[in-house]
Design a protein around this motif. Structure first.
Motif, short mmCIF file in Angstrom:
data_model
loop_
_atom_site.label_atom_id
_atom_site.label_comp_id
_atom_site.label_asym_id
_atom_site.label_seq_id
_atom_site.Cartn_x
_atom_site.Cartn_y
_atom_site.Cartn_z
N MET A 43 -22.51 -18.56 -18.78
CA MET A 43 -22.36 -17.86 -17.50
C MET A 43 -22.30 -18.85 -16.33
N ILE A 44 -23.15 -19.87 -16.40
CA ILE A 44 -23.17 -20.86 -15.32
C ILE A 44 -21.86 -21.62 -15.26
N SER A 69 -19.21 -19.40 -13.81
CA SER A 69 -19.41 -19.25 -12.36
C SER A 69 -18.89 -20.48 -11.63
N GLY A 111 -26.44 -17.83 -11.85
CA GLY A 111 -26.73 -17.60 -13.27
C GLY A 111 -28.13 -17.08 -13.51
#
Length: 240
Positions: free
Chosen positions: A1-2, A5, A41
């Motif tokens: 997810m990080i 992003s 995140g």
């Protein structure tokens, strides 16, 4: 997810304003992008990121004013200021990931910036007052002048955007048009350099040369920019 992003922010990066200096654009924004991706995140809000930025800057300012004037203190101050500045860039990027910010977050961001700029140079004055030998008190005029110039410039830029918005004129930031060459020309006005100059804090005479040079640039910039801004404000009535 990080990682996703981060890629999303990289794709969505907007151009920079004509007056945006190089460190802010090419270093601080990129560090802020990493921090923003991490913050998003783990579910941090833009306002929480702004508070984290403020905490780093406040810790640095307290060290300048109260801690021993030493090489270790200077390196720690520089690191905290750099991180505080990067987190300041991250809050807007987190807002972008969350679909946009609001007036409350923008107010908090500008309030923290104003407080940081005003208190940083007061802290330098206090730190130098403790470190300078007797008879060199005149050098305390440097942080006084720097503080006045930096606070006045930041306030004027906020006022410029406010008045331009009132007359439906795009702000300098909204118009964009920045370039690498122009960013390098205005690099000496970058707050990032103010953060980094504290690496020299433990060597007071050397620090004063670097800090004093940045103060002189800030004063010259304000003097020249104030004339330009005043003329621009004179045209707003004609546009409206």
């Amino acid at each position: 997810m990080i990682a996703e992003s981060y890629r999303q922010l990289a794709r969505a990066q907007k151009g920079h304003a004509r007056g945006a200096p190089a460190y802010s654009v090419y270093v601080n924004r990129r560090i802020g992008r990493v921090l923003a991706a991490c913050a998003y995140g783990i579910g941090l809000t833009p306002n929480q990121v702004s508070v984290i930025s403020a905490a780093h800057s406040l810790a640095a300012i307290l060290l300048i004013a109260l801690a021993p004037v030493s090489v270790v203190t200077g390196v720690l101050v520089a690191l905290l200021l750099v991180l505080g500045y990067a987190w300041d860039s991250a809050d807007g990027q987190v807002a972008r990931l969350r679909g946009g910010g609001g007036p409350q977050g923008e107010w908090l961001d500008h309030f923290i910036d104003t407080l940081k700029i005003a208190t940083l140079h007061v802290a330098v004055l206090i730190g130098l007052f403790r470190a300078l030998p007797e008879g060199q008190e005149v050098l305390l005029l440097i942080p006084l002048a720097f503080g006045v110039a930096a606070t006045s410039s930041f306030t004027a830029m906020l006022l410029n955007d406010l008045l331009k918005g009132k007359h439906a004129v795009a702000s300098t930031h909204e118009r964009g048009g920045g370039s690498l060459k122009r960013s390098l020309v205005v690099l000496p006005t970058d707050f990032g350099l103010v953060c980094l100059v504290f690496v020299l804090w433990g060597w007071t005479p050397v620090f004063l040369v670097g800090y004093g040079a940045l103060a002189a640039v800030a004063i010259a910039f304000l003097a020249m920019a104030a004339v330009k801004w005043f003329r621009e404000m004179g045209t707003l009535g004609e546009v409206g």
